[in-house]
Design an enzyme around this catalytic site. Structure first.
Site, PDB file in Angstrom:
ATOM      1  N   ARG A  36       5.970  -5.085   0.569  1.00 15.24           N
ATOM      2  CA  ARG A  36       5.806  -4.247   1.772  1.00 15.24           C
ATOM      3  C   ARG A  36       7.071  -3.432   2.072  1.00 15.24           C
ATOM      4  NH1 ARG A  36       2.466  -4.728   6.175  1.00 15.24           N
ATOM      5  NH2 ARG A  36       3.088  -3.413   7.901  1.00 15.24           N
ATOM      6  N   ASN A 132      -2.737  -5.690  -7.991  1.00 12.50           N
ATOM      7  CA  ASN A 132      -2.025  -6.719  -7.224  1.00 12.50           C
ATOM      8  C   ASN A 132      -3.013  -7.672  -6.546  1.00 12.50           C
ATOM      9  OD1 ASN A 132       0.586  -7.734  -5.812  1.00 12.50           O
ATOM     10  ND2 ASN A 132      -0.905  -7.487  -4.182  1.00 12.50           N
ATOM     11  N   THR A 158     -11.040  -9.382   5.517  1.00 13.70           N
ATOM     12  CA  THR A 158     -11.056  -8.342   6.545  1.00 13.70           C
ATOM     13  C   THR A 158     -12.481  -8.054   7.023  1.00 13.70           C
ATOM     14  OG1 THR A 158     -10.607  -6.003   6.964  1.00 13.70           O
ATOM     15  CG2 THR A 158     -10.963  -6.594   4.691  1.00 13.70           C
ATOM     16  N   SER A 193     -12.973   1.380   2.186  1.00 14.32           N
ATOM     17  CA  SER A 193     -11.812   1.907   1.445  1.00 14.32           C
ATOM     18  C   SER A 193     -11.653   1.067   0.189  1.00 14.32           C
ATOM     19  CB  SER A 193     -10.530   1.816   2.289  1.00 14.32           C
ATOM     20  OG  SER A 193      -9.970   0.509   2.211  1.00 14.32           O
ATOM     21  N   TYR A 195      -8.908  -0.496  -0.635  1.00 11.01           N
ATOM     22  CA  TYR A 195      -8.258  -1.736  -0.187  1.00 11.01           C
ATOM     23  C   TYR A 195      -9.315  -2.740   0.287  1.00 11.01           C
ATOM     24  CZ  TYR A 195      -6.986  -4.746   3.662  1.00 11.01           C
ATOM     25  OH  TYR A 195      -6.930  -5.823   4.506  1.00 11.01           O
ATOM     26  N   HIS A 196     -10.217  -2.275   1.159  1.00  8.42           N
ATOM     27  CA  HIS A 196     -11.247  -3.190   1.678  1.00  8.42           C
ATOM     28  C   HIS A 196     -12.135  -3.692   0.535  1.00  8.42           C
ATOM     29  CE1 HIS A 196     -10.245  -1.109   5.562  1.00  8.42           C
ATOM     30  NE2 HIS A 196     -10.445  -2.319   6.041  1.00  8.42           N
ATOM     31  N   LYS A 199     -10.853  -6.715  -1.064  1.00 13.78           N
ATOM     32  CA  LYS A 199     -11.100  -7.923  -0.258  1.00 13.78           C
ATOM     33  C   LYS A 199     -12.519  -8.456  -0.522  1.00 13.78           C
ATOM     34  CE  LYS A 199      -7.249  -8.140   2.280  1.00 13.78           C
ATOM     35  NZ  LYS A 199      -6.394  -9.318   2.492  1.00 13.78           N
ATOM     36  N   ARG A 255       0.437   1.877  16.686  1.00 14.33           N
ATOM     37  CA  ARG A 255       0.728   3.314  16.554  1.00 14.33           C
ATOM     38  C   ARG A 255       0.625   4.012  17.909  1.00 14.33           C
ATOM     39  NH1 ARG A 255       0.384   6.464  12.413  1.00 14.33           N
ATOM     40  NH2 ARG A 255      -1.386   7.833  12.843  1.00 14.33           N
ATOM     41  N   THR A 267      -3.188  10.052  18.344  1.00 13.90           N
ATOM     42  CA  THR A 267      -3.952  10.601  17.218  1.00 13.90           C
ATOM     43  C   THR A 267      -5.338   9.950  17.098  1.00 13.90           C
ATOM     44  OG1 THR A 267      -2.791   8.984  15.843  1.00 13.90           O
ATOM     45  CG2 THR A 267      -1.937  11.239  15.821  1.00 13.90           C
ATOM     46  N   TYR A 269      -8.733   9.879  15.587  1.00 12.44           N
ATOM     47  CA  TYR A 269      -9.339  10.495  14.403  1.00 12.44           C
ATOM     48  C   TYR A 269     -10.794  10.851  14.705  1.00 12.44           C
ATOM     49  CZ  TYR A 269      -5.357   8.684  11.635  1.00 12.44           C
ATOM     50  OH  TYR A 269      -4.108   8.402  11.127  1.00 12.44           O
ATOM     51  N   ARG A 340      -9.952  10.209   7.261  1.00 10.83           N
ATOM     52  CA  ARG A 340     -10.729   9.159   6.589  1.00 10.83           C
ATOM     53  C   ARG A 340     -12.192   9.556   6.487  1.00 10.83           C
ATOM     54  NH1 ARG A 340      -8.345   3.495   9.030  1.00 10.83           N
ATOM     55  NH2 ARG A 340      -6.179   4.117   8.926  1.00 10.83           N
ATOM     56  N   GLU A 342     -15.375   7.919   7.341  1.00 12.12           N
ATOM     57  CA  GLU A 342     -15.929   6.768   8.063  1.00 12.12           C
ATOM     58  C   GLU A 342     -16.885   7.265   9.139  1.00 12.12           C
ATOM     59  OE1 GLU A 342     -12.632   4.815  10.099  1.00 12.12           O
ATOM     60  OE2 GLU A 342     -12.104   6.650  11.156  1.00 12.12           O
TER      61      GLU A 342
HETATM   62  N1  USQ Z   1      -7.479   5.343  13.786  1.00 12.73           N
HETATM   63  C1  USQ Z   1      -7.358   6.469  14.589  1.00 12.73           C
HETATM   64  N2  USQ Z   1      -6.104   6.999  14.746  1.00 12.73           N
HETATM   65  C2  USQ Z   1      -4.995   6.462  14.163  1.00 12.73           C
HETATM   66  C3  USQ Z   1      -5.135   5.312  13.358  1.00 12.73           C
HETATM   67  C4  USQ Z   1      -6.385   4.784  13.185  1.00 12.73           C
HETATM   68  O1  USQ Z   1      -8.327   6.979  15.136  1.00 12.73           O
HETATM   69  O2  USQ Z   1      -3.908   7.011  14.353  1.00 12.73           O
HETATM   70  C5  USQ Z   1      -8.798   4.721  13.601  1.00 12.73           C
HETATM   71  C6  USQ Z   1      -9.219   4.618  12.143  1.00 12.73           C
HETATM   72  O3  USQ Z   1      -9.821   5.799  11.700  1.00 12.73           O
HETATM   73  C7  USQ Z   1     -10.122   3.395  12.168  1.00 12.73           C
HETATM   74  C8  USQ Z   1      -9.559   2.527  13.293  1.00 12.73           C
HETATM   75  O4  USQ Z   1      -8.726   3.378  14.057  1.00 12.73           O
HETATM   76  O5  USQ Z   1     -11.424   3.769  12.525  1.00 12.73           O
HETATM   77  C9  USQ Z   1      -8.718   1.355  12.795  1.00 12.73           C
HETATM   78  O6  USQ Z   1      -7.714   1.850  11.932  1.00 12.73           O
HETATM   79  P1  USQ Z   1      -6.397   0.993  11.580  1.00 12.73           P
HETATM   80  O7  USQ Z   1      -5.494   1.902  10.813  1.00 12.73           O
HETATM   81  O8  USQ Z   1      -5.863   0.339  12.802  1.00 12.73           O
HETATM   82  O9  USQ Z   1      -6.997  -0.173  10.701  1.00 12.73           O
HETATM   83  P2  USQ Z   1      -7.586  -0.206   9.216  1.00 12.73           P
HETATM   84  O10 USQ Z   1      -7.187   0.941   8.391  1.00 12.73           O
HETATM   85  O11 USQ Z   1      -9.055  -0.446   9.353  1.00 12.73           O
HETATM   86  O12 USQ Z   1      -6.867  -1.477   8.591  1.00 12.73           O
HETATM   87  C10 USQ Z   1      -6.292  -2.507   9.398  1.00 12.73           C
HETATM   88  C11 USQ Z   1      -5.290  -3.257   8.549  1.00 12.73           C
HETATM   89  C12 USQ Z   1      -6.006  -3.967   7.404  1.00 12.73           C
HETATM   90  C13 USQ Z   1      -7.130  -4.821   7.978  1.00 12.73           C
HETATM   91  C14 USQ Z   1      -8.062  -3.983   8.821  1.00 12.73           C
HETATM   92  C15 USQ Z   1      -9.130  -4.786   9.523  1.00 12.73           C
HETATM   93  O13 USQ Z   1      -4.295  -2.383   8.050  1.00 12.73           O
HETATM   94  O14 USQ Z   1      -5.079  -4.759   6.672  1.00 12.73           O
HETATM   95  O15 USQ Z   1      -7.863  -5.418   6.921  1.00 12.73           O
HETATM   96  O16 USQ Z   1      -7.289  -3.362   9.869  1.00 12.73           O
HETATM   97  S1  USQ Z   1     -10.660  -3.911   9.691  1.00 12.73           S
HETATM   98  O17 USQ Z   1     -10.400  -2.586  10.247  1.00 12.73           O
HETATM   99  O18 USQ Z   1     -11.536  -4.675  10.550  1.00 12.73           O
HETATM  100  O19 USQ Z   1     -11.206  -3.770   8.361  1.00 12.73           O
END
Ligand code: USQ
Length: 396
Positions: A36, A132, A158, A193, A195-196, A199, A255, A267, A269, A340, A342
């Site tokens: 990381r 990884n 996740t 994604s 990454y997901h 998992k 964030r 931000t 999205y 993204r 989504e």
């Molecule tokens: N989002 C925004 N603006 C931003 C950042 C994110 O609108 O500035 C939105 C994204 O588009 C998404 C949601 O917020 O719809 C969540 O995004 P995130 O960046 O907080 O989370 P995500 O990319 O889904 O990944 C995080 C962790 C990951 C974990 C996951 C759980 O980084 O390790 O597995 O959350 S989950 O989302 O339930 O899959």
């Protein structure tokens, strides 16, 4: 004294988990290859504050509490290094000549590339993510199969494995009736994604290991986590976990609070209707601990949905704005083109009673909790870099 081995012990969740178990009298060994930190340096993501190395953190912890956390620096994508944690050969590791203290009863597996945007940066980062994450999980299963079949694996999965289906999300399993017959299967997965997707593949690997070798596995389907401080890190700022607020490694609540502190428009999205299940970092620790106290049976893949409440992006933005304004900050919300791919409006109704049934007491996201995060982020305001907040890594 039970021994807990934490793979990925330098990460956002790994380090606080180590402190949590250590504080409760467990023997704790952490293993990490500094993925990381190195990725943050490579991608120039910035961090809210610098974080001491694992060995330095363990030393600070020991000085403050008298408790020892053993540290091993190793890349667990290498099967021999993984096996060395179980057969004792890693005791000759340069990092610590007495790291091996016997087979751990519990292995907490966080040793993965955790970012969805990172996995979609380009083909190289996709390759790193896949090789990884899948290799570490496979290596762990084989090491446990060969040396520690009775140990309990607690693996971080996740909620994103399920995606956003148009039906209620169950805790891991779904009973299906087909042509008059019934059986129970893993709940359908459709990750959003790469990454997901790793998992999802991890879950399949573990389900195979459970069926084939009677392993004991708990797979935690976690939602996005927020938070900085935990009860254990509070005693010394240098024990605080890595905190990212950039587009690659920062999660949304962390964030938004950072953005609000420097007056950067939040931000959102796209339409902002994206709904997820969230939890406080303190609850991640509770969930792992309660899972450890009530281990999965031999031959059981136990799955919990690890979230405490759901929010849409718009709700989180409005809450951040309300709390920020009450602190005298100017907080603007700005919908930007979604980098993204989504659903921005969708049905979302997950079940998540299992962890509370085994004793987890939720910490909800209140204005007070947000305020306490603002307090910490504001202390480091001068370190916040505007240029890393949004670069627009396109997923499509
Ligand atoms: N989002 C925004 N603006 C931003 C950042 C994110 O609108 O500035 C939105 C994204 O588009 C998404 C949601 O917020 O719809 C969540 O995004 P995130 O960046 O907080 O989370 P995500 O990319 O889904 O990944 C995080 C962790 C990951 C974990 C996951 C759980 O980084 O390790 O597995 O959350 S989950 O989302 O339930 O899959």
């Amino acid at each position: 004294m039970s021994h807990v081995l934490i793979l990925g012990g330098d990460g956002y969740l790994g380090w606080p988990t180590a402190l949590y178990f250590s504080e409760r009298g467990y023997q704790v060994t952490v293993v990490d290859n500094y993925f990381r930190r190195n990725a943050c340096t490579e991608l120039d993501t910035g961090m809210l504050y610098p974080v001491p190395t694992l060995l330095e953190r363990a030393e600070i912890w020991q000085k403050q509490t008298g408790r020892e956390i053993k540290v091993v620096i190793a890349d667990l994508a290498d099967p021999e290094r993984m096996r060395g944690l179980f057969d004792g050969s890693l005791q000759y590791d340069w990092a610590l000549d007495k790291a091996f203290t016997g087979i751990a009863q519990t292995i907490v597996h966080y040793a993965e590339q955790p970012s969805a945007p990172y996995s979609l940066l380009d083909y190289k980062h996709a390759d790193i993510t896949l090789s990884n994450n899948l290799r570490v999980t496979n290596n762990l299963l084989w090491a446990v199969r060969d040396f520690a079949r009775d140990s309990h694996i607690i693996k971080l999965g996740t909620m994103g494995e399920y995606g956003t289906p148009d039906i209620d999300i169950e805790e891991g399993w779904l009973e299906i009736e087909h042509k008059g017959r019934k059986d129970k299967f893993l709940f359908p997965r459709q990750a959003g994604s790469l990454y997901h997707t790793t998992k999802v593949m991890d879950t399949d690997l573990m389900w195979f290991g459970v069926r084939m070798w009677n392993l004991r596995v708990t797979d935690l389907m976690q939602g996005p986590v927020y938070g900085i401080e935990t009860e254990e890190s509070r005693i010394d700022d240098r024990l605080n976990t890595i905190f990212n607020y950039d587009e690659i490694f920062g999660t949304i609540v962390n964030r938004f609070i950072t953005q609000a502190v420097i007056g950067y428009p939040l931000t959102v999205y796209g339409a902002g209707g994206q709904t997820r299940g969230y939890l406080n970092i303190k609850d991640t620790l509770q969930c792992v601990h309660m899972s450890e106290l009530t281990p999965a049976e031999s031959g059981e893949l136990r799955i919990f949905n690890q979230i405490m409440e759901t929010f849409s992006v718009n709700q989180l933005a409005e809450m951040t704005q309300r709390v920020g304004v009450s602190r005298g900050l100017e907080v603007e919300i700005k919908s930007i083109e979604n980098p993204r791919k989504e659903a921005e409006e969708h049905y979302y109704n997950p079940t998540y009673q299992g962890l509370q049934a085994i004793g987890v007491k939720p910490n909800y996201l209140t204005d007070e909790v947000m305020n306490s995060m603002f307090d910490i982020v504001e202390r480091y305001r001068d370190n916040i870099r505007e240029d890393v907040i949004f670069k627009g890594v396109k997923w499509g």
